[in-house]
Design a protein around this motif. Structure first.
Motif, PDB file in Angstrom:
ATOM      1  N   ILE A 197      29.325  59.340  13.391  1.00 43.93           N
ATOM      2  CA  ILE A 197      29.554  60.300  12.309  1.00 43.93           C
ATOM      3  C   ILE A 197      29.022  61.660  12.739  1.00 43.93           C
ATOM      4  N   TYR A 198      29.884  62.662  12.684  1.00 40.73           N
ATOM      5  CA  TYR A 198      29.497  64.009  13.092  1.00 40.73           C
ATOM      6  C   TYR A 198      29.756  64.991  11.957  1.00 40.73           C
ATOM      7  N   ALA A 199      29.266  66.220  12.132  1.00 48.81           N
ATOM      8  CA  ALA A 199      29.320  67.210  11.058  1.00 48.81           C
ATOM      9  C   ALA A 199      30.746  67.522  10.624  1.00 48.81           C
ATOM     10  N   SER A 200      31.720  67.320  11.487  1.00 48.15           N
ATOM     11  CA  SER A 200      33.103  67.638  11.147  1.00 48.15           C
ATOM     12  C   SER A 200      33.820  66.477  10.461  1.00 48.15           C
ATOM     13  N   ASP A 201      33.158  65.323  10.368  1.00 45.21           N
ATOM     14  CA  ASP A 201      33.783  64.141   9.789  1.00 45.21           C
ATOM     15  C   ASP A 201      33.679  64.140   8.269  1.00 45.21           C
ATOM     16  N   SER A 202      34.505  63.310   7.637  1.00 49.21           N
ATOM     17  CA  SER A 202      34.424  63.121   6.192  1.00 49.21           C
ATOM     18  C   SER A 202      34.149  61.657   5.861  1.00 49.21           C
ATOM     19  N   SER A 203      33.557  60.935   6.803  1.00 55.84           N
ATOM     20  CA  SER A 203      33.317  59.510   6.629  1.00 55.84           C
ATOM     21  C   SER A 203      32.276  59.256   5.542  1.00 55.84           C
ATOM     22  N   SER A 204      32.401  58.099   4.888  1.00 52.45           N
ATOM     23  CA  SER A 204      31.411  57.688   3.905  1.00 52.45           C
ATOM     24  C   SER A 204      30.219  57.056   4.614  1.00 52.45           C
ATOM     25  N   LEU A 205      29.048  57.166   3.994  1.00 55.45           N
ATOM     26  CA  LEU A 205      27.852  56.544   4.530  1.00 55.45           C
ATOM     27  C   LEU A 205      27.762  55.107   4.040  1.00 55.45           C
ATOM     28  N   ARG A 206      27.410  54.193   4.935  1.00 57.49           N
ATOM     29  CA  ARG A 206      27.191  52.808   4.551  1.00 57.49           C
ATOM     30  C   ARG A 206      25.922  52.713   3.717  1.00 57.49           C
ATOM     31  N   VAL A 207      25.993  51.991   2.612  1.00 57.06           N
ATOM     32  CA  VAL A 207      24.840  51.778   1.746  1.00 57.06           C
ATOM     33  C   VAL A 207      24.514  50.290   1.737  1.00 57.06           C
ATOM     34  N   PHE A 208      23.242  49.962   1.951  1.00 53.99           N
ATOM     35  CA  PHE A 208      22.787  48.579   1.925  1.00 53.99           C
ATOM     36  C   PHE A 208      21.933  48.342   0.685  1.00 53.99           C
ATOM     37  N   THR A 209      22.031  47.149   0.132  1.00 50.13           N
ATOM     38  CA  THR A 209      21.180  46.739  -0.977  1.00 50.13           C
ATOM     39  C   THR A 209      20.006  45.946  -0.416  1.00 50.13           C
ATOM     40  N   SER A 210      18.803  46.253  -0.913  1.00 42.34           N
ATOM     41  CA  SER A 210      17.605  45.580  -0.413  1.00 42.34           C
ATOM     42  C   SER A 210      16.664  45.285  -1.576  1.00 42.34           C
ATOM     43  N   GLY A 211      15.493  44.721  -1.267  1.00 48.33           N
ATOM     44  CA  GLY A 211      14.513  44.412  -2.299  1.00 48.33           C
ATOM     45  C   GLY A 211      13.765  45.649  -2.760  1.00 48.33           C
ATOM     46  N   GLU A 212      13.224  45.601  -3.966  1.00 50.66           N
ATOM     47  CA  GLU A 212      12.607  46.772  -4.582  1.00 50.66           C
ATOM     48  C   GLU A 212      11.396  47.280  -3.814  1.00 50.66           C
ATOM     49  N   ASN A 213      10.599  46.380  -3.229  1.00 45.63           N
ATOM     50  CA  ASN A 213       9.349  46.827  -2.615  1.00 45.63           C
ATOM     51  C   ASN A 213       9.546  47.582  -1.308  1.00 45.63           C
ATOM     52  N   ILE A 214      10.787  47.795  -0.884  1.00 49.97           N
ATOM     53  CA  ILE A 214      11.007  48.598   0.316  1.00 49.97           C
ATOM     54  C   ILE A 214      10.602  50.054   0.098  1.00 49.97           C
ATOM     55  N   LEU A 215      10.540  50.503  -1.141  1.00 48.46           N
ATOM     56  CA  LEU A 215      10.211  51.904  -1.400  1.00 48.46           C
ATOM     57  C   LEU A 215       8.828  52.280  -0.877  1.00 48.46           C
ATOM     58  N   SER A 216       7.928  51.309  -0.730  1.00 47.21           N
ATOM     59  CA  SER A 216       6.584  51.613  -0.238  1.00 47.21           C
ATOM     60  C   SER A 216       6.599  52.083   1.215  1.00 47.21           C
ATOM     61  N   TRP A 217       7.682  51.838   1.940  1.00 44.57           N
ATOM     62  CA  TRP A 217       7.797  52.254   3.341  1.00 44.57           C
ATOM     63  C   TRP A 217       8.057  53.748   3.473  1.00 44.57           C
ATOM     64  N   PHE A 218       8.610  54.357   2.438  1.00 45.95           N
ATOM     65  CA  PHE A 218       9.006  55.763   2.512  1.00 45.95           C
ATOM     66  C   PHE A 218       7.799  56.680   2.306  1.00 45.95           C
ATOM     67  N   HIS A 219       7.716  57.731   3.124  1.00 45.65           N
ATOM     68  CA  HIS A 219       6.598  58.669   3.037  1.00 45.65           C
ATOM     69  C   HIS A 219       6.664  59.526   1.780  1.00 45.65           C
ATOM     70  N   HIS A 220       7.868  59.840   1.320  1.00 47.46           N
ATOM     71  CA  HIS A 220       8.049  60.697   0.148  1.00 47.46           C
ATOM     72  C   HIS A 220       8.759  59.889  -0.936  1.00 47.46           C
ATOM     73  N   GLN A 221       8.169  59.852  -2.127  1.00 44.70           N
ATOM     74  CA  GLN A 221       8.745  59.091  -3.227  1.00 44.70           C
ATOM     75  C   GLN A 221       8.734  59.940  -4.488  1.00 44.70           C
ATOM     76  N   GLY A 222       9.681  59.665  -5.377  1.00 43.21           N
ATOM     77  CA  GLY A 222       9.727  60.425  -6.615  1.00 43.21           C
ATOM     78  C   GLY A 222      10.867  59.982  -7.498  1.00 43.21           C
ATOM     79  N   THR A 223      11.132  60.794  -8.519  1.00 46.27           N
ATOM     80  CA  THR A 223      12.235  60.559  -9.441  1.00 46.27           C
ATOM     81  C   THR A 223      13.033  61.850  -9.559  1.00 46.27           C
ATOM     82  N   GLY A 224      14.185  61.760 -10.177  1.00 43.49           N
ATOM     83  CA  GLY A 224      15.002  62.951 -10.354  1.00 43.49           C
ATOM     84  C   GLY A 224      16.194  62.963  -9.429  1.00 43.49           C
TER      85      GLY A 224
END
Length: 202
Positions: A66-93
């Motif tokens: 996927i490159y800047a000139s493409d219009s491809s969709s991003l693959r989205v995966f479903t996972s368990g809720e506690n994966i959010l603890s891995w992310f350095h930045h978290q929030g709402t909105g």
């Protein structure tokens, strides 16, 4: 109760009809193998950094073209809720702006921006913003999200904004990625909570 499974065979990537994989009781597992093309739902021990890294490395390998000139969709995966603890930045909105660390871009090592969220999104807009307002162009990309068929708002979904899909050399005017100091994501749809993290090969 866990089991003693420490690895999965590489041949799992050849299971073309596999759509869901539950590894949540495989506490000794340290890495995920290459995913088959149809897999879009995976549960695992997300308290392990190596497992989380493996998930997004897999997503990156599926989106390497996927490159800047493409219009491809991003693959989205479903996972368990506690994966959010891995992310350095978290929030709402529906918008997140993150200040990038100095020299955040390392050629041949930086893969992109990993995102986890709960809600119902249609697309996201990504903006790479210069450190100094001296006429430099923002790098902007609208990205559609290819959601799993059985996803619900209560699930945590994961996707990767690949660096190659955002960086446009023709707009850089001789500048490098490290001349850009902010990344902003704007979400279209209903967002409940999110996580964000820069992804590197190692």
């Amino acid at each position: 109760m866990g089991n003693n499974l420490e690895y999965l065979p590489q041949s799992i990537s050849q299971l073309g009809s596999l759509q869901s994989l539950d590894l949540s009781n495989c506490n000794r597992l340290t890495q995920l193998p290459e995913f088959p093309e149809q897999l879009d739902t995976i549960y695992a021990d997300w308290s392990s950094d190596s497992i989380c890294n493996s998930l997004f490395w897999n997503i990156s390998s599926l989106q390497h073209d996927i490159y800047a000139s493409d219009s491809s969709s991003l693959r989205v995966f479903t996972s368990g809720e506690n994966i959010l603890s891995w992310f350095h930045h978290q929030g709402t909105g529906r918008r997140v702006t993150v200040k990038l660390p100095e020299n955040w871009y390392v050629r041949d090592n930086f893969l992109g921006f990993s995102v986890g969220y709960s809600g119902s999104l249609i697309e996201t807009k990504a903006y790479l913003i210069p450190l100094c307002d001296d006429g430099m162009s923002w790098m902007t990309r609208k990205l559609k999200l290819a959601l799993p068929k059985w996803s619900t708002e209560s699930n945590i979904h994961c996707f990767l904004v690949p660096f190659a899909g955002l960086w446009d050399t023709s707009k850089a005017n001789g500048k490098t990625p490290n001349d850009y100091g902010l990344i902003r994501l704007c979400f279209s749809g209903e967002m409940k909570k999110f996580g964000f993290r820069l992804l590197y090969k190692d």
